[in-house]
Design a protein around this motif. Sequence first.
Motif, PDB file in Angstrom:
ATOM      1  N   PHE B 239     -31.526   6.728  -8.854  1.00 23.78           N
ATOM      2  CA  PHE B 239     -32.611   7.564  -9.402  1.00 23.78           C
ATOM      3  C   PHE B 239     -33.886   6.775  -9.684  1.00 23.78           C
ATOM      4  O   PHE B 239     -34.758   7.244 -10.429  1.00 23.78           O
ATOM      5  CB  PHE B 239     -32.186   8.314 -10.679  1.00 23.78           C
ATOM      6  N   ILE B 269     -32.365   5.259  -0.055  1.00 23.40           N
ATOM      7  CA  ILE B 269     -33.003   6.467  -0.580  1.00 23.40           C
ATOM      8  C   ILE B 269     -31.948   7.560  -0.759  1.00 23.40           C
ATOM      9  O   ILE B 269     -31.913   8.252  -1.770  1.00 23.40           O
ATOM     10  CB  ILE B 269     -34.141   6.935   0.357  1.00 23.40           C
ATOM     11  N   LEU B 270     -31.056   7.644   0.233  1.00 24.88           N
ATOM     12  CA  LEU B 270     -29.989   8.651   0.163  1.00 24.88           C
ATOM     13  C   LEU B 270     -28.942   8.280  -0.883  1.00 24.88           C
ATOM     14  O   LEU B 270     -28.628   9.059  -1.777  1.00 24.88           O
ATOM     15  CB  LEU B 270     -29.337   8.794   1.537  1.00 24.88           C
ATOM     16  N   SER B 273     -30.362   8.109  -4.421  1.00 27.99           N
ATOM     17  CA  SER B 273     -31.267   9.206  -4.820  1.00 27.99           C
ATOM     18  C   SER B 273     -32.619   8.668  -5.281  1.00 27.99           C
ATOM     19  O   SER B 273     -33.126   9.021  -6.347  1.00 27.99           O
ATOM     20  CB  SER B 273     -30.631  10.067  -5.921  1.00 27.99           C
ATOM     21  N   LEU B 274     -33.189   7.797  -4.456  1.00 28.38           N
ATOM     22  CA  LEU B 274     -34.486   7.207  -4.785  1.00 28.38           C
ATOM     23  C   LEU B 274     -35.619   8.198  -4.531  1.00 28.38           C
ATOM     24  O   LEU B 274     -35.508   9.067  -3.663  1.00 28.38           O
ATOM     25  CB  LEU B 274     -34.747   5.954  -3.935  1.00 28.38           C
TER      26      LEU B 274
END
Lengths: 338, 338
Positions: B239, B269-270, B273-274
């Motif tokens: 996050f 990113i996946l 969850s960036l």
Amino acid sequence: MSQPQNTRIVLASRPQGPVKPDNFRIETVPVPAPGDGEVLLKILFLSLDPYMRGRMDDAVSYAAPVAVDGVMEGGTVAEVIESKHPGYKPGDIVLSHSGWQSYALSDGTGLRKLDPDAAPLSTAVGILGMPGFTAYAGLLTIGQPKPGETVVVAAASGPVGSTVGQIARIKGARAVGIAGGADKCAFVRDELGFDVAIDHRAPDFAEQLQQACPKGIDVYFENVGGAVWDAVFPLLNTFARVPVCGLIAQYDGLDLSGKDRLPALMRDILKKSLTVRGFIQREFIDQRPVFLETMSGWLHSGEVKYREDIVDGLTNAPEAFMGLLKGHNFGKLVIRVA
Amino acid sequence: MSQPQNTRIVLASRPQGPVKPDNFRIETVPVPAPGDGEVLLKILFLSLDPYMRGRMDDAVSYAAPVAVDGVMEGGTVAEVIESKHPGYKPGDIVLSHSGWQSYALSDGTGLRKLDPDAAPLSTAVGILGMPGFTAYAGLLTIGQPKPGETVVVAAASGPVGSTVGQIARIKGARAVGIAGGADKCAFVRDELGFDVAIDHRAPDFAEQLQQACPKGIDVYFENVGGAVWDAVFPLLNTFARVPVCGLIAQYDGLDLSGKDRLPALMRDILKKSLTVRGFIQREFIDQRPVFLETMSGWLHSGEVKYREDIVDGLTNAPEAFMGLLKGHNFGKLVIRVA
């Protein structure tokens, strides 16, 4: 009558590159008896989804990997056949996360009762379940499509992509779907009502995508990665949003050859004020009640359609799953276990 | 008395790689006379900022490039010396966007009157201007630091980075600053009050950063790119938020050699969850009144400090600007024009 047996599929070994049949092992063990506070579930449907590929690797993620020799995980629809839990009785139908097996115990954690009359049971792991909610929450919360904008999604005949495009249209946006092959493209365009469907196998795919997006791309719902990204990237508009929920094209390993594409991505993120945001539907769980009500309404009104690809027999799950990773399924892949 | 002359610096040619002196040309032309509805401005201060490098290229961006032979653009503090505009009178001090020149006409568009008693005039292009607002809006709107989280920012002695870290601390987060050299690091730590300052020139920079972030990085405010990114990337938490407002390390051209870092970025990113989000402060313009009030309060209370690097004389702007791109300035770089 002899005691029924539990068939289960375990992770025999972690894949090196593409998943192979010997990464799985089928086992038969006695069906366990529920203890106090537990229910025994008979699995009716098992959902097969791309995210499971990630759980086969021993890598840092939002979720722990499946252990070697552990049962493959997965969402399931099940019937309570024995209960020592005050909240459940035999005959109850529940959504559970029981994995690739035909029976499972549960202490009730994470179970949700389903109304068998409200919708076909398999939809609880499809359009009304995780894939449908992934599309809904990711598109509306991160993608935020506005009327007249262009939304692009790949795997557009699949459970997430098909839902993304249809919700985009409900919100007044233009939906451009990418799928593999003429049949899937026809379905996406003619049945689901996308504005355009493009075959990513076409030699002039990138040109077709550009022509389909004369005003650029405002939302790219990323669920595949790979070559589709390269065609999408130059078309992203200022303030475009890119919800990232899957990268199926790179699950079998990262291809790091070729030029470094990071500097160009960062440059465009800066110059175009792009938002690239990974997510997992779980983080938006507060929205699920509204989703269930809204999506049920869209299904009843016919505004949203869905397609399922149901395969009979748990022991066919490994082959079906390997096909899923290659795009062989046509619609939401579900195993009918019992 | 002879008519005063306007000294202006124009873009002589677009840079190929690093900016060179011959990309600029100094011109002297008559000071223009204001027409009806116009004011004549005498420029007092010119802001030099990294974004100007982007305007020298002929590339798609949120802003049009400076034309070859056009005056270099830039934010300025100016005095109205002649007015045919009902809203302004001689002696008024205004914030304008008059570029690299000593006089300019304006029809009032984009002008904002400044109170010379409220704060030193140069702060209108610094801590109370675009750089301060970039830090404020980007950090609070996109970065959203929470108490106990770790915020990392590079160019930490510069106008944006220094503000990001100080606001992060006001919000209860831990501030880790990256700067070039011992003097800047000491300033960041001892004067600005960052928790840690790290010299990006240290051979063990990546290890130092890791040690400075034992609980990982929750917000990385990206204003430099390049090698700092490579050290930050593996430390990003689930996050994590990455506001992107500058990439000074790659403004002179993209280095596409080396392995492709895009797949790994998309994977993280996946999986984490960036959020990676480019922005320009202009899009948050509605927040500016609150920013001005809040930041003025922080300046008066001493909670936020700033440092300016003031260079005398417009004709020194090209050299100062080239130094800025190499990190030679120490604090907000401002040209005292008059």
